[in-house]
Design a protein around this motif. Sequence first.
Motif, mmCIF file in Angstrom:
data_model
loop_
_atom_site.group_PDB
_atom_site.id
_atom_site.type_symbol
_atom_site.label_atom_id
_atom_site.label_comp_id
_atom_site.label_asym_id
_atom_site.label_seq_id
_atom_site.Cartn_x
_atom_site.Cartn_y
_atom_site.Cartn_z
ATOM 1 N N THR A 1 20.417 -8.099 95.584
ATOM 2 C CA THR A 1 20.645 -9.342 96.085
ATOM 3 C C THR A 1 19.998 -10.638 97.337
ATOM 4 O O THR A 1 19.409 -10.854 97.832
ATOM 5 C CB THR A 1 21.448 -10.948 94.986
ATOM 6 O OG1 THR A 1 22.878 -9.818 95.738
ATOM 7 C CG2 THR A 1 21.439 -10.624 93.341
ATOM 8 N N GLY A 2 21.112 -9.390 97.971
ATOM 9 C CA GLY A 2 21.327 -9.474 99.287
ATOM 10 C C GLY A 2 19.409 -9.545 100.138
ATOM 11 O O GLY A 2 19.162 -9.850 100.148
ATOM 12 N N LEU A 3 18.923 -7.806 99.331
ATOM 13 C CA LEU A 3 17.637 -7.699 100.021
ATOM 14 C C LEU A 3 17.046 -8.847 99.077
ATOM 15 O O LEU A 3 15.730 -8.937 100.143
ATOM 16 C CB LEU A 3 17.108 -6.511 98.780
ATOM 17 C CG LEU A 3 18.163 -5.166 99.427
ATOM 18 C CD1 LEU A 3 17.873 -4.087 98.830
ATOM 19 C CD2 LEU A 3 17.340 -4.593 101.475
ATOM 20 N N LYS A 4 16.941 -9.182 98.357
ATOM 21 C CA LYS A 4 16.435 -10.366 98.312
ATOM 22 C C LYS A 4 16.185 -11.986 99.435
ATOM 23 O O LYS A 4 15.014 -11.927 99.310
ATOM 24 C CB LYS A 4 16.097 -10.963 96.553
ATOM 25 C CG LYS A 4 15.927 -12.373 96.531
ATOM 26 C CD LYS A 4 15.756 -12.081 95.111
ATOM 27 C CE LYS A 4 15.663 -13.778 94.251
ATOM 28 N NZ LYS A 4 15.934 -14.856 95.201
ATOM 29 N N ASN A 5 17.698 -11.989 99.065
ATOM 30 C CA ASN A 5 18.014 -13.584 100.237
ATOM 31 C C ASN A 5 17.108 -13.135 101.291
ATOM 32 O O ASN A 5 16.510 -14.267 102.406
ATOM 33 C CB ASN A 5 18.942 -13.678 100.081
ATOM 34 C CG ASN A 5 19.687 -14.544 98.684
ATOM 35 O OD1 ASN A 5 19.177 -14.978 97.879
ATOM 36 N ND2 ASN A 5 21.276 -13.622 98.514
ATOM 37 N N ILE A 6 17.534 -11.816 102.149
ATOM 38 C CA ILE A 6 17.228 -11.077 103.393
ATOM 39 C C ILE A 6 15.858 -11.629 104.219
ATOM 40 O O ILE A 6 15.067 -11.840 104.942
ATOM 41 C CB ILE A 6 17.676 -9.823 103.553
ATOM 42 C CG1 ILE A 6 19.118 -9.981 103.678
ATOM 43 C CG2 ILE A 6 17.142 -9.656 105.135
ATOM 44 C CD1 ILE A 6 19.757 -10.854 104.920
ATOM 45 N N LEU A 7 15.048 -10.497 102.403
ATOM 46 C CA LEU A 7 13.497 -11.203 102.524
ATOM 47 C C LEU A 7 13.442 -13.027 102.322
ATOM 48 O O LEU A 7 11.515 -13.192 103.506
ATOM 49 C CB LEU A 7 12.706 -10.474 101.514
ATOM 50 C CG LEU A 7 12.725 -8.942 101.772
ATOM 51 C CD1 LEU A 7 12.278 -8.221 100.055
ATOM 52 C CD2 LEU A 7 12.906 -8.265 102.977
ATOM 53 N N ALA B 1 18.594 -20.611 105.198
ATOM 54 C CA ALA B 1 19.762 -21.068 105.520
ATOM 55 C C ALA B 1 20.442 -20.597 104.370
ATOM 56 O O ALA B 1 21.892 -19.976 104.289
ATOM 57 C CB ALA B 1 20.037 -21.917 106.114
ATOM 58 N N PRO B 2 19.449 -21.529 102.991
ATOM 59 C CA PRO B 2 20.781 -21.330 101.650
ATOM 60 C C PRO B 2 20.882 -20.008 101.729
ATOM 61 O O PRO B 2 22.018 -19.765 100.864
ATOM 62 C CB PRO B 2 20.357 -22.095 100.973
ATOM 63 C CG PRO B 2 18.975 -23.099 102.020
ATOM 64 C CD PRO B 2 19.332 -22.323 102.889
ATOM 65 N N ASN B 3 19.813 -19.054 101.688
ATOM 66 C CA ASN B 3 19.340 -17.452 100.743
ATOM 67 C C ASN B 3 20.533 -16.777 102.043
ATOM 68 O O ASN B 3 21.516 -16.516 101.447
ATOM 69 C CB ASN B 3 18.290 -17.446 100.861
ATOM 70 C CG ASN B 3 17.236 -17.396 100.333
ATOM 71 O OD1 ASN B 3 17.460 -18.041 98.801
ATOM 72 N ND2 ASN B 3 16.407 -17.675 99.818
ATOM 73 N N LEU B 4 20.630 -16.963 103.330
ATOM 74 C CA LEU B 4 21.205 -16.130 104.548
ATOM 75 C C LEU B 4 23.159 -16.929 103.732
ATOM 76 O O LEU B 4 23.385 -15.519 103.992
ATOM 77 C CB LEU B 4 21.444 -16.211 105.661
ATOM 78 C CG LEU B 4 19.462 -16.012 105.456
ATOM 79 C CD1 LEU B 4 19.173 -16.812 107.414
ATOM 80 C CD2 LEU B 4 19.354 -14.324 105.027
ATOM 81 N N HIS B 5 23.529 -18.048 103.249
ATOM 82 C CA HIS B 5 24.660 -17.868 102.949
ATOM 83 C C HIS B 5 25.163 -17.911 101.882
ATOM 84 O O HIS B 5 25.912 -17.130 101.822
ATOM 85 C CB HIS B 5 24.755 -19.914 103.195
ATOM 86 C CG HIS B 5 24.826 -20.772 104.296
ATOM 87 N ND1 HIS B 5 25.720 -20.679 105.301
ATOM 88 C CD2 HIS B 5 23.829 -21.950 104.867
ATOM 89 C CE1 HIS B 5 25.847 -21.091 106.447
ATOM 90 N NE2 HIS B 5 24.730 -21.924 106.092
ATOM 91 N N SER B 6 24.049 -17.772 101.481
ATOM 92 C CA SER B 6 24.276 -16.667 99.864
ATOM 93 C C SER B 6 24.844 -15.372 100.219
ATOM 94 O O SER B 6 25.436 -14.613 99.782
ATOM 95 C CB SER B 6 23.409 -16.753 98.906
ATOM 96 O OG SER B 6 23.351 -16.205 97.477
ATOM 97 N N ALA B 7 23.730 -14.994 101.300
ATOM 98 C CA ALA B 7 23.957 -13.011 100.850
ATOM 99 C C ALA B 7 25.263 -13.223 102.036
ATOM 100 O O ALA B 7 26.208 -11.905 101.525
ATOM 101 C CB ALA B 7 22.768 -12.514 101.793
#
Length: 171
Positions: free
Chosen positions: A84-90, A94-100
């Motif tokens: 999931t972090g790979l998906k969020n980093i791609l 900001a919301p995706n990076l906070h989740s990661a």
Amino acid sequence: MASSGSKSVAFFLLFLNLGLYFIITIIAAWAINHGIMKARESASVLSPPAHLFPIYFPMGSMATGFFVVFALIAGVVGMGTSVTGLKNILQWTAPNLHSAAASSMGTWALTLLAMGLACKEINLGLRDANLRTLEVITIIASTTQLICTGAIHVGVEEVISGQRNLERTRV
């Protein structure tokens, strides 16, 4: 773009952690299976407190059971966090990076717990070559997970400061 450095570092470390956590999961699952298969014949000669723990590990010390179980949990959670972090980093918002960042911190905490039990097992001694491999990979994964968590947090700060600068130029 200022965030390309932390993005590439975080992406590389997440991919590396995915491989490390996969190896941890495989070895820990093998150790649990080996412990289950050998528990009946090995634990029958032990004193009653050893009968309370459902999986007796014929290899290693008395800390082996706890270490292997927590390593398996950390490995499975680490694989999920890495994917999931790979998906969020791609996506790099900001919301995706906070989740990661949040999931990375939780995985690092579980990996530190497994690493602490690995250190206890190293201190007690009497371990198999497969367990030594699991201990070393767990210690390496805790270090790379810490660096990865830091890189993701740097990325969060870069994205937020970029958004603030963009809002200031609009006004």
